[in-house]
Design a protein around this motif. Structure first.
Motif, PDB file in Angstrom:
ATOM      1  N   LEU A  69      10.278  13.289   3.281  1.00 36.77           N
ATOM      2  CA  LEU A  69      11.557  13.453   3.573  1.00 36.77           C
ATOM      3  C   LEU A  69      12.351  13.691   2.215  1.00 36.77           C
ATOM      4  CD1 LEU A  69      12.393  11.105   6.498  1.00 36.77           C
ATOM      5  CD2 LEU A  69      12.336  13.598   6.650  1.00 36.77           C
ATOM      6  N   GLY A  70      12.085  12.599   1.141  1.00 34.36           N
ATOM      7  CA  GLY A  70      12.805  12.864  -0.092  1.00 34.36           C
ATOM      8  C   GLY A  70      12.607  14.138  -0.853  1.00 34.36           C
ATOM      9  N   ALA A  71      11.256  14.543  -0.551  1.00 33.74           N
ATOM     10  CA  ALA A  71      10.891  15.888  -1.406  1.00 33.74           C
ATOM     11  C   ALA A  71      11.766  16.943  -0.775  1.00 33.74           C
ATOM     12  CB  ALA A  71       9.291  16.068  -1.165  1.00 33.74           C
ATOM     13  N   LEU A  72      11.832  16.942   0.668  1.00 28.41           N
ATOM     14  CA  LEU A  72      12.626  17.974   1.244  1.00 28.41           C
ATOM     15  C   LEU A  72      14.108  17.949   0.772  1.00 28.41           C
ATOM     16  CD1 LEU A  72      11.533  17.918   5.060  1.00 28.41           C
ATOM     17  CD2 LEU A  72      11.314  19.667   3.391  1.00 28.41           C
ATOM     18  N   VAL A  73      14.495  16.647   0.592  1.00 24.11           N
ATOM     19  CA  VAL A  73      16.080  16.503   0.092  1.00 24.11           C
ATOM     20  C   VAL A  73      16.161  17.145  -1.309  1.00 24.11           C
ATOM     21  CG1 VAL A  73      17.863  14.864  -0.317  1.00 24.11           C
ATOM     22  CG2 VAL A  73      16.678  14.584   1.524  1.00 24.11           C
ATOM     23  N   PHE A 102       4.951   5.136   6.761  1.00 24.30           N
ATOM     24  CA  PHE A 102       6.267   4.808   6.221  1.00 24.30           C
ATOM     25  C   PHE A 102       6.477   5.556   4.967  1.00 24.30           C
ATOM     26  CE2 PHE A 102      10.117   3.157   4.559  1.00 24.30           C
ATOM     27  CZ  PHE A 102      10.935   3.720   5.487  1.00 24.30           C
ATOM     28  N   ASN A 103       5.787   4.877   3.955  1.00 23.25           N
ATOM     29  CA  ASN A 103       5.838   5.467   2.660  1.00 23.25           C
ATOM     30  C   ASN A 103       5.820   7.052   2.539  1.00 23.25           C
ATOM     31  OD1 ASN A 103       6.544   2.913   1.871  1.00 23.25           O
ATOM     32  ND2 ASN A 103       4.404   2.469   0.843  1.00 23.25           N
ATOM     33  N   ILE A 104       4.732   7.584   3.315  1.00 27.16           N
ATOM     34  CA  ILE A 104       4.425   8.913   3.119  1.00 27.16           C
ATOM     35  C   ILE A 104       5.425   9.757   3.916  1.00 27.16           C
ATOM     36  CG2 ILE A 104       2.739  10.742   4.031  1.00 27.16           C
ATOM     37  CD1 ILE A 104       0.511   8.538   4.090  1.00 27.16           C
ATOM     38  N   ILE A 105       5.939   9.210   5.178  1.00 22.60           N
ATOM     39  CA  ILE A 105       7.081   9.951   5.726  1.00 22.60           C
ATOM     40  C   ILE A 105       8.197  10.168   4.897  1.00 22.60           C
ATOM     41  CG2 ILE A 105       8.429  10.115   7.622  1.00 22.60           C
ATOM     42  CD1 ILE A 105       6.164   8.721   9.302  1.00 22.60           C
ATOM     43  N   ALA A 106       8.582   8.961   4.179  1.00 22.48           N
ATOM     44  CA  ALA A 106       9.694   8.753   3.210  1.00 22.48           C
ATOM     45  C   ALA A 106       9.650   9.447   2.123  1.00 22.48           C
ATOM     46  CB  ALA A 106       9.920   7.268   3.035  1.00 22.48           C
ATOM     47  N   ASN A 125       0.855  -1.307  -0.353  1.00 19.48           N
ATOM     48  CA  ASN A 125       0.096  -0.069  -0.141  1.00 19.48           C
ATOM     49  C   ASN A 125       0.908   1.219   0.008  1.00 19.48           C
ATOM     50  OD1 ASN A 125      -1.849   1.915   0.341  1.00 19.48           O
ATOM     51  ND2 ASN A 125      -2.664   1.287   2.256  1.00 19.48           N
ATOM     52  N   LYS A 126       0.633   2.051  -1.047  1.00 14.18           N
ATOM     53  CA  LYS A 126       1.484   3.318  -1.251  1.00 14.18           C
ATOM     54  C   LYS A 126       1.122   4.467  -0.013  1.00 14.18           C
ATOM     55  CE  LYS A 126       2.334   2.915  -6.025  1.00 14.18           C
ATOM     56  NZ  LYS A 126       1.989   3.572  -7.241  1.00 14.18           N
ATOM     57  N   LEU A 127       0.109   4.387   0.619  1.00 11.49           N
ATOM     58  CA  LEU A 127      -0.380   5.165   1.757  1.00 11.49           C
ATOM     59  C   LEU A 127       0.134   4.588   2.964  1.00 11.49           C
ATOM     60  CD1 LEU A 127      -3.661   6.245  -0.032  1.00 11.49           C
ATOM     61  CD2 LEU A 127      -1.608   7.531   0.057  1.00 11.49           C
TER      62      LEU A 127
END
Lengths: 260, 352
Positions: free
Chosen positions: A14-18, A7-11, A2-4
C-alpha cells in the motif's frame, strides 16, 4: 518482528502504491517534456521574474508574520485563557476553507475601500495587484503551519526550565528569548519552512488578489489556459525544481544548525 | 529568617493546608514527606512561581508574599536540576548574573569562583548533555548560588545520584551550610534528614504534622506516619495501665498483648515505640533482665542497608535488626518460631 508477516507485506505494498501515486505524475511530466523546452523556458524573462516574485513574496510574508505568530504560538502553548480552543480552531480555519474563498475574504480586507487599503493608499500603495497584497494572501493560507509547529515546539520545552530561569532573575521576555525560543527553535524552523513552501505554492487566494504581477502558480495556470499543456509543463518543472531546491537548502541549513 | 504563616493552596488533585514554619538564618531545615505530599508546590510558592491562596511569607522581616519572583532572594534548585541544555556549563552559571546585568569581567570572575567551590572548573566548556547526575547537581547549585540567595531551596537534591555521590554531595551541602547559607531541603529519605538537618518539618497530605529539632522529631514522633517516615517501624497505639497484681506499669497494645515499660504516665493513651536494634532474638526462651519476652514466627527476612531486618509476628509485627552472622548462627528462616526479648526501658511511651 518478522518482516514477512502478512500485515507488513500489505502495508508495504500500500505504501508503494501511495509513493507511486505521488511520484508517477511528476516523473511522467518530466519524461513528457523535452529538455530543450525546459532550457528555453528557463531563459524566458517572464518566467524568471515570476519565480523570483514568488520566492520573495513568500519569504517576506513568512518573516513579517513570524514576528507576531511566534509569540502568539507561545501564548497558545503556555497560557490558559477563555476561548482558547475556539482561538486554536480559528487559527486553523485557513487550512479548511477553499483558498479562492480565502482570497475573496482577504480582498475585502485589503481592497482600496477597506480601512487597511485606505491607510495604505496614503503612502501610495494599493495592495491589490501589489507584491504586498500577494504576501498577505500567501500568509493568510500558510500561517497556520507556522503557528501549529511553533506551538508544538513551545509545548515541548519543559516548563521547569522556564521556571528555573525566572527564579534565576530573568524577566519573562528574557526567559522567552534565551530559553523558550532556542529550545523550540527546531520546530519553529520547520514551521517557517512549511509556511514559506506553502506560501510559494499558493494559487487560489493569490489569483484573487493579484493576477498581475504573476507568481509562478498563476503563470503556470495562465500558460495552460492560453497555450495548453505543452507550454505549461516546462514552467511547472522549473518551478517544482526551484521549490525543491529551496526546500532542501532550508532543511539542510536547519539540520546544520541542529548539529552545532 | 524565613517565616511561613498559614500558607494554603487549593490544587486540582490535592491541597496545601495552613503551612506554617520558621527557618532561622543559618538553619539546615529539612521538610520530610512522601511523594505527593505537596513539598514541591510549597517550594514553588516560596519562590513565587505559584501564587498561594491564603497566608503570608516573610524573609528577613520583609513580606515577600506578593514580591516579584526575580526580587525574592530565594534560590530554587529543582529535583531534576533544570540545567539549560542548550547552554554550556559556563553560560548556565553566568545566566543569573547576566539577568542582573552584572559587568562581564565580574561575571567571569564569579563563574570561576563558583565553579571552583563546586569542583566543576574542568567542566565549564561542556554541554549539560555530557554530564553525570552529580555534575549536573553541582552546576545547578553553582548557578543558583550565583544569585547569593538568602535562602537556598533544594528539591530532593540527592534522589537521583548513587551512594558515593550522595555522600560527596551531602558533605558539599554541609560545607555550604557551615559557611552560613540558610538551606531548606525537601526529601522523602529520613537518613538524608538525620545527616543534614538541624530542624525538621514532617509533611503529610499537604499539612505539616510535626516540626522541631531533628533529635526531638526522631525521638518523639507525633504519629505513626511520622514514626514510619523517620524509619521507626515498631510503633504501636497503646494505653498505659497499672498491673496491680504484679505492681507494674504495662502498655496495652491489644486484648492479648502488652509490653512492660518504665513510665510516669498512667491510664493515658498514646503510642509506644521500640528501636529495632534494641530487640534480641533467640531460638529458646532465655532468662535475662529483659522482662518483655514473646514467642513469635518469622514472617520475612529482608536485607537492610546495615545488617538484616527480621519481621516477626508476636501479635503485632515487630522489626528487629541483627547482623549477618547472627542470622547464620541462629539458622533463621521464614516461618521459624523464635523468641524475642526487649527491656522495659527500651519501650518508649509517647502520650497523645
Amino acid at each position: 518482528m518478522n518482516k514477512l508477516q502478512p500485515f507488513n507485506i500489505i502495508a508495504s505494498l500500500l505504501g508503494a502504491l501511495v509513493l507511486l501515486f505521488i511520484v508517477a505524475p511528476l516523473v511522467g511530466m518530466i519524461i513528457a517534456t523535452p529538455a530543450i523546452d525546459i532550457v528555453n523556458t528557463s531563459k524566458d524573462v517572464e518566467v524568471q521574474k515570476s519565480i523570483w516574485l514568488t520566492v520573495f513574496t513568500s519569504f517576506g510574508a513568512t518573516v513579517f508574520f513570524a514576528v507576531a505568530a511566534i509569540p502568539f504560538s507561545y501564548l497558545l502553548a503556555r497560557r490558559k485563557f477563555r476561548f482558547k480552543k475556539l482561538i486554536s480552531g480559528i487559527v486553523n480555519l485557513p487550512i479548511v476553507i477553499p483558498h479562492t474563498a480565502a482570497g475573496i475574504a482577504v480582498l475585502g480586507f485589503v481592497s482600496r475601500n477597506s480601512v487597511l487599503g485606505k491607510a495604505a493608499s496614503v503612502f501610495g500603495i494599493d495592495f491589490v495587484g501589489h507584491p504586498i497584497g500577494i504576501s498577505v494572501a500567501m500568509a493568510f493560507v500558510s500561517i497556520p503551519f507556522l503557528i501549529n509547529a511553533a506551538r508544538d515546539g513551545f509545548i515541548g520545552v519543559p516548563v521547569k526550565l522556564e521556571k528555573a530561569a525566572l527564579n534565576l532573575g530573568a524577566s519573562p521576555s528574557r526567559v522567552f528569548f534565551t530559553v523558550s525560543l532556542p529550545l523550540a527553535w527546531k520546530n519553529i524552523l520547520s514551521g517557517l519552512i512549511m509556511m514559506f513552501a506553502r506560501g510559494m505554492s499558493e494559487f487560489g487566494a493569490v489569483v484573487i488578489i493579484a493576477y498581475h504581477p504573476m507568481v509562478a502558480p498563476v503563470l503556470i495556470y495562465e500558460r495552460f489556459g492560453a497555450f495548453g499543456l505543452k507550454y505549461a509543463r516546462p514552467v511547472s518543472i522549473i518551478f517544482i525544481g526551484v521549490s525543491l531546491l529551496v526546500f532542501i537548502v532550508l532543511r539542510l541549513l536547519s539540520k546544520e544548525k541542529k548539529n552545532k | 529568617m524565613l517565616i511561613l504563616k498559614n500558607i494554603s493552596k487549593k490544587l486540582e488533585d490535592f491541597n496545601l493546608k495552613n503551612i506554617s514554619f520558621k527557618v532561622n538564618k543559618g538553619d539546615y531545615f529539612v521538610i520530610l514527606g512522601m511523594s505527593g505530599a505537596g513539598k514541591t508546590v510549597l517550594f514553588e510558592i516560596i519562590a513565587g512561581l505559584i501564587t498561594r491562596d491564603t497566608g503570608e511569607i516573610f524573609l528577613d522581616g520583609k513580606n515577600i508574599t506578593k514580591e516579584k519572583i526575580q526580587n525574592r532572594s530565594v534560590g530554587l534548585v529543582f529535583q531534576d536540576y533544570a540545567v539549560f541544555p542548550h547552554m554550556s556549563v559556563k553560560d548556565n552559571i553566568a545566566y543569573p548574573l547576566k539577568s542582573k546585568k552584572v559587568k562581564s569581567s565580574l561575571i567571569k570572575t564569579k563563574v570561576q569562583q563558583l565553579a571552583q567551590d563546586m569542583s566543576i572548573s574542568h567542566l565549564l566548556d561542556r554541554r549539560p548533555g555530557t554530564l553525570s547526575g552529580g555534575e549536573l547537581q553541582r552546576v545547578a547549585l553553582a548557578r543558583t548560588l550565583a544569585l547569593n540567595p538568602k535562602v537556598l531551596l533544594l528539591d530532593e537534591p540527592l534522589s537521583s545520584v548513587d551512594v558515593k555521590l550522595k555522600n560527596e554531595l551531602r558533605s558539599l551541602l554541609r560545607k555550604l551550610n557551615k559557611k552560613g547559607q540558610t538551606i531548606v531541603h525537601i526529601t522523602h529519605d529520613y537518613e538524608e534528614a538525620i545527616s543534614l538537618a538541624n530542624k525538621i518539618a514532617v509533611m503529610q497530605n499537604g499539612t505539616i504534622v510535626q516540626c522541631g529539632k531533628t533529635k526531638d522529631v526522631f525521638e518523639n514522633p507525633a504519629s505513626e506516619f511520622v514514626a514510619n517516615l523517620t524509619g521507626i517501624k515498631n510503633f504501636y497505639k497503646a494505653k498505659i495501665k497499672i498491673d496491680k497484681e504484679n505492681n507494674r506499669k504495662i502498655a496495652v497494645i491489644n486484648k492479648s498483648l502488652f509490653f512492660n515499660l518504665l513510665t510516669d504516665y498512667k491510664n493515658v493513651s498514646g503510642n509506644v515505640l521500640i528501636k529495632k536494634n534494641e530487640i534480641i532474638i533467640s531460638n529458646d526462651k532465655i532468662t535475662t533482665s529483659a522482662c518483655n519476652n514473646f514467642k513469635g514466627t518469622i514472617l520475612e527476612i529482608v536485607r537492610a542497608h546495615l545488617g538484616v531486618e527480621i519481621i516477626v509476628d508476636i501479635g503485632v509485627k515487630l522489626s528487629i535488626l541483627i547482623t549477618d552472622s547472627s542470622l547464620h548462627n541462629l539458622t533463621l528462616f521464614e516461618g521459624k518460631e523464635i523468641w524475642v526479648s526487649f527491656k522495659a526501658s527500651s519501650v518508649k511511651f509517647l502520650p497523645n
